[in-house]
Design an enzyme around this catalytic site. Structure first.
Site, PDB file in Angstrom:
ATOM      1  N   LYS A 179     -11.225  -2.044  41.363  1.00  0.00           N
ATOM      2  CA  LYS A 179     -11.262  -3.497  41.156  1.00  0.00           C
ATOM      3  C   LYS A 179      -9.885  -4.137  41.426  1.00  0.00           C
ATOM      4  CE  LYS A 179     -15.589  -4.091  39.845  1.00  0.00           C
ATOM      5  NZ  LYS A 179     -16.278  -2.865  40.266  1.00  0.00           N
TER       6      LYS A 179
HETATM    7  C1  LIG Z   1     -20.759  -7.275  39.819  1.00  0.00           C
HETATM    8  C2  LIG Z   1     -20.502  -6.130  38.900  1.00  0.00           C
HETATM    9  N1  LIG Z   1     -21.023  -6.162  37.656  1.00  0.00           N
HETATM   10  C3  LIG Z   1     -20.804  -5.189  36.773  1.00  0.00           C
HETATM   11  C4  LIG Z   1     -20.044  -4.070  37.083  1.00  0.00           C
HETATM   12  C5  LIG Z   1     -19.889  -2.993  36.080  1.00  0.00           C
HETATM   13  O1  LIG Z   1     -18.558  -2.707  35.822  1.00  0.00           O
HETATM   14  P1  LIG Z   1     -18.128  -1.221  35.372  1.00  0.00           P
HETATM   15  O2  LIG Z   1     -18.257  -0.346  36.579  1.00  0.00           O
HETATM   16  O3  LIG Z   1     -16.722  -1.389  34.926  1.00  0.00           O
HETATM   17  O4  LIG Z   1     -19.036  -0.817  34.283  1.00  0.00           O
HETATM   18  C6  LIG Z   1     -19.475  -4.001  38.355  1.00  0.00           C
HETATM   19  C7  LIG Z   1     -18.651  -2.853  38.710  1.00  0.00           C
HETATM   20  O5  LIG Z   1     -18.803  -2.169  39.664  1.00  0.00           O
HETATM   21  C8  LIG Z   1     -19.732  -5.034  39.289  1.00  0.00           C
HETATM   22  O6  LIG Z   1     -19.226  -4.977  40.520  1.00  0.00           O
END
Ligand SMILES: Cc1ncc(COP(=O)(O)O)c(C=O)c1O
Length: 357
Positions: A179
């Site tokens: 990210k």
């Molecule tokens: C749009 C979106 N929502 C939610 C998430 C979930 O985040 P995490 O991977 O930190 O759980 C991501 C991560 O890839 C994402 O890109």
């Protein structure tokens, strides 16, 4: 191969992790508190609550807003599935609204028709780092008394008409390794509402306010200080990295000719978590990916399947749903490297190879 993403880990990050190990304070300690403070500044929000991931941030944000069985949450089907699974985890039902062809974000013109007496929230996703049309979304939310939970997992530092994402409704962010602001793993909720923040704090830590007194059914969704320490160093790099992403995207937009290039909507500050082109669907897309990968250009398909056609949603009766703009996008998109570690030579290679398509 020029990779589609490449986390930057410098000496400062390594040193910061060592300091945590030596401090002995490993979980939800002073670094986590400092990173929360940092996020309030980044998002211009009063409060921030650190969690173990973007998914757990979304999950407890929904729960803390009282969303559960019988409720409906309007969202985009063109997203990473965690935007949707977080709704399912609460027992609520996602309601999918098609996307805008130009931005890949939820189409605000279609939202109101999806509102029912059971609708409790809108969960817009600022996909690829581009803010959604927040004026339109907030107006609908206000009119129908709906909560807005922004999935800003890909959009830390992005702005809509000068206002940071995550400060319109409740903000949810991911600090996953690729990210724009990464901590390895991690998540963050932003809000101005102290009572809501307190519910989130309880839900992330076993339902406790006081140690070993469990006032509600909670989870272990805590952030570790090892991750927070990395996040803190990366927070200081965020503006620089986002600027680099923006200048890389500008270079690609100016120099790519053979494909449909992405736009930054007027009034938006896009932070280019992904740089996503479109090519003809089907064979052309497969061949383009193949050709680029063979030439050493990494690619990603974000995302190849509409959320409603993923297995957990098919099992919940969404298999017959069809939304045309989403179904075109899943067949046409290719993301190209845009991350801050690209060199000028990398950018020129990407341009040369994409223009050969
Ligand atoms: C749009 C979106 N929502 C939610 C998430 C979930 O985040 P995490 O991977 O930190 O759980 C991501 C991560 O890839 C994402 O890109």
């Amino acid at each position: 191969m020029i990779p589609i993403s490449k986390p930057f880990i410098g000496e400062e990050e390594k040193q910061a992790v060592l300091e945590v190990l030596e401090s002995g304070y490993l979980v939800q300690g002073p670094r986590t508190a400092k990173l929360e403070e940092k996020f309030t500044q980044i998002c211009n929000a009063k409060l921030a609550i650190a969690t173990s991931s973007g998914t757990t941030a979304l999950h407890i944000a929904l729960l803390a807003h009282g969303i559960g069985p019988g409720d409906e949450v309007i969202t985009s089907p063109f997203t990473f599935l965690a935007s949707v699974t977080s709704i399912l985890f609460t027992g609520a039902r996602p309601v999918f609204v098609d996307i805008d062809e130009e931005t890949f974000n939820i189409d605000p013109n279609l939202i109101e028709a999806a509102v029912t007496p059971n609708t409790k929230a809108i969960l817009p996703v600022h996909l690829y780092g581009q803010p959604c049309d927040m004026d339109a979304i907030m107006a609908i939310a206000q009119k129908h008394n709906l909560v807005v939970i922004e999935d800003a997992c890909q959009a830390v530092g992005a702005e809509y008409h000068g206002q940071r994402v995550g400060s319109f409704g409740t903000g949810c962010f991911s600090l996953y390794a690729t990210k724009n602001l990464m901590a390895g793993e991690g998540g963050m909720i932003t809000t101005d509402d102290e009572a809501f923040a307190q519910k989130c704090r309880m839900l992330r830590n076993h339902g406790m306010q006081r140690r070993y007194y469990h006032d509600t059914l909670g989870y272990n969704f805590r952030m570790t200080d090892l991750h927070a320490a990395i996040g803190l160093v990366q927070a200081d790099r965020l503006e620089d990295f986002n600027q680099k992403r923006r200048s890389n995207a500008n270079f690609l937009n100016e120099n790519l000719h053979s494909v449909i290039t992405p736009v930054e909507k007027p009034g938006n500050r896009h932070v280019w978590h992904q740089y996503t082109i479109r090519v003809n669907a089907g064979k052309d897309r497969d061949e383009a990916v193949n050709q680029l990968n063979t030439a050493g250009v990494g690619t990603g398909i974000f995302y190849p399947v509409p959320a409603y056609h993923q297995q957990p949603l098919i099992e919940r009766g969404f298999g017959d749903l069809h939304l045309p703009v989403t179904e075109k996008a899943v067949r046409e998109v290719i993301s190209l490297p845009v991350h801050p570690q690209l060199s000028q030579t990398d950018l020129e290679t990407i341009v040369t190879e994409v223009n050969k398509l």
